[in-house]
Design an enzyme around this catalytic site. Sequence first.
Site, PDB file in Angstrom:
ATOM      1  N   MET A   8      74.929  43.560  20.880  1.00 42.98           N
ATOM      2  CA  MET A   8      74.748  43.991  22.275  1.00 42.98           C
ATOM      3  C   MET A   8      75.440  42.986  23.204  1.00 42.98           C
ATOM      4  O   MET A   8      75.114  42.899  24.386  1.00 42.98           O
ATOM      5  CB  MET A   8      73.263  44.100  22.613  1.00 42.98           C
ATOM      6  N   GLY A   9      76.384  42.217  22.668  1.00 37.00           N
ATOM      7  CA  GLY A   9      77.121  41.259  23.498  1.00 37.00           C
ATOM      8  C   GLY A   9      76.330  39.988  23.750  1.00 37.00           C
ATOM      9  O   GLY A   9      75.388  39.682  23.015  1.00 37.00           O
TER      10      GLY A   9
ATOM     11  N   HIS B 251      76.954  34.507  20.674  1.00 31.73           N
ATOM     12  CA  HIS B 251      76.807  33.066  20.442  1.00 31.73           C
ATOM     13  C   HIS B 251      77.189  32.780  18.986  1.00 31.73           C
ATOM     14  O   HIS B 251      77.634  33.695  18.259  1.00 31.73           O
ATOM     15  CB  HIS B 251      75.385  32.598  20.774  1.00 31.73           C
TER      16      HIS B 251
ATOM     17  N   HIS C  85      76.272  35.174  16.188  1.00 31.72           N
ATOM     18  CA  HIS C  85      77.121  36.363  16.013  1.00 31.72           C
ATOM     19  C   HIS C  85      78.428  36.006  15.302  1.00 31.72           C
ATOM     20  O   HIS C  85      78.931  36.773  14.485  1.00 31.72           O
ATOM     21  CB  HIS C  85      77.461  36.986  17.375  1.00 31.72           C
TER      22      HIS C  85
ATOM     23  N   GLY D  16      72.011  40.041  11.462  1.00 28.87           N
ATOM     24  CA  GLY D  16      71.400  38.717  11.325  1.00 28.87           C
ATOM     25  C   GLY D  16      69.969  38.822  10.809  1.00 28.87           C
ATOM     26  O   GLY D  16      69.220  39.717  11.196  1.00 28.87           O
ATOM     27  N   GLU D  17      69.601  37.878   9.956  1.00 26.52           N
ATOM     28  CA  GLU D  17      68.225  37.864   9.438  1.00 26.52           C
ATOM     29  C   GLU D  17      67.225  37.417  10.493  1.00 26.52           C
ATOM     30  O   GLU D  17      66.024  37.514  10.278  1.00 26.52           O
ATOM     31  CB  GLU D  17      68.142  36.951   8.202  1.00 26.52           C
TER      32      GLU D  17
ATOM     33  N   GLN E  47      64.210  44.327  12.042  1.00 28.64           N
ATOM     34  CA  GLN E  47      65.309  45.261  12.337  1.00 28.64           C
ATOM     35  C   GLN E  47      66.134  45.509  11.073  1.00 28.64           C
ATOM     36  O   GLN E  47      66.475  46.653  10.750  1.00 28.64           O
ATOM     37  CB  GLN E  47      66.187  44.663  13.440  1.00 28.64           C
TER      38      GLN E  47
ATOM     39  N   SER F 132      69.589  32.144  19.715  1.00 30.34           N
ATOM     40  CA  SER F 132      69.259  33.433  20.332  1.00 30.34           C
ATOM     41  C   SER F 132      69.764  33.416  21.759  1.00 30.34           C
ATOM     42  O   SER F 132      69.757  32.363  22.414  1.00 30.34           O
ATOM     43  CB  SER F 132      67.732  33.600  20.330  1.00 30.34           C
TER      44      SER F 132
ATOM     45  N   ARG G  12      68.246  34.494  24.093  1.00 33.26           N
ATOM     46  CA  ARG G  12      67.071  34.201  24.931  1.00 33.26           C
ATOM     47  C   ARG G  12      66.832  32.706  25.126  1.00 33.26           C
ATOM     48  O   ARG G  12      66.127  32.320  26.054  1.00 33.26           O
ATOM     49  CB  ARG G  12      65.825  34.821  24.324  1.00 33.26           C
TER      50      ARG G  12
HETATM   51  O1  PAF Z   1      70.550  43.280  17.096  1.00 33.63           O
HETATM   52  C1  PAF Z   1      71.142  43.840  18.034  1.00 33.63           C
HETATM   53  O2  PAF Z   1      71.928  43.238  18.751  1.00 33.63           O
HETATM   54  C2  PAF Z   1      70.864  45.304  18.307  1.00 33.63           C
HETATM   55  O3  PAF Z   1      69.538  45.632  18.071  1.00 33.63           O
HETATM   56  C3  PAF Z   1      71.814  46.251  17.552  1.00 33.63           C
HETATM   57  C4  PAF Z   1      71.648  46.137  16.047  1.00 33.63           C
HETATM   58  C5  PAF Z   1      73.262  45.938  17.911  1.00 33.63           C
HETATM   59  C6  PAF Z   1      71.523  47.704  17.933  1.00 33.63           C
HETATM   60  O4  PAF Z   1      71.692  47.900  19.299  1.00 33.63           O
END
Ligand code: PAF
Length: 285
Positions: free
Chosen positions: A30-31, A34, A37, A147-148, A153, A185, A187
């Site tokens: 979702m952009g 960091h 990613h 990511g774990e 998720q 994160s 956040r």
């Molecule tokens: O982890 C995320 O950034 C989001 O939940 C994802 C997997 C890109 C789905 O929008």
Amino acid sequence: MQIIRELEALRQAVAEYRGSGKRIALVPTMGALHAGHMALIEEGLRRADAVIASIFVNPRQFGPNEDLAAYPRRERTDAQMLEKHGCAILWAPAVETMYPEGFATTVSVSGVSEVLEGAARPGHFDGVSTVVLKLLNQVQPDIALFGEKDWQQLAVIRRMATDLDLPVEIHGVPIERDDQGLALSSRNAYLSEEELVAARTLPRALGEAAAAIGRGEPAEAALAAATARLAEAGFTDIDYVTLRDAATLQPIEALGEAPARLLAAARMGPARLIDNLPVEPTTSV
Ligand code: PAF
């Protein structure tokens, strides 16, 4: 790196990679990227010939009390980072491209998505499953990396991929941590210097609980000690510190045959932080 916003153009670009026999990896994001990613991109490049990253701030995974509008959007910086790390394509569709007028389908994975984060954030995983299935259908990668850090998720996506026979490998990448163990994160940027120091209690408390449970000490006592330590450090709204089956996320009281995971969610100042660790039996000599 190509930046693509239209589905037709994405399909053509992917077909070209496929035509030349390339294995494709997808890293959905979702952009607000960091180092965590970038670890996904790097792992994607080790496991495939070309990495496609997506940036889409998915409105369907935000609850009514979660501020979608305030979610950080910095595509230009993100694109520079992706390019530098060798990403081939940035797939950045508009909301109208992802959810055109009349869109009416929701993917819901029962069980594993109903507990923990699913209980705290109703509808969140329906939004995640729906958009991830769309991204997988749009890109049709050989492998998709997650990511774990968002362990639940990952478990939800694995369940969906198995249940729906998706022809893709779902690959979890270990959590990137700072030099004192705090999981990276977006956040963390909301935390003051003081809160950041206190937040590092989270991985420490989980690490100690995981070690105690691994040694065979009662899980209940280890989890209570970790919870008390978080409260002492200034964490509030401690939603859970819990031992779960790593795949189903159902509670377990002790280690057994199936892999176990320790998971926690709590608030430090303005940020709700999550973290998790594997728990394995340790054999003493
Ligand atoms: O982890 C995320 O950034 C989001 O939940 C994802 C997997 C890109 C789905 O929008």
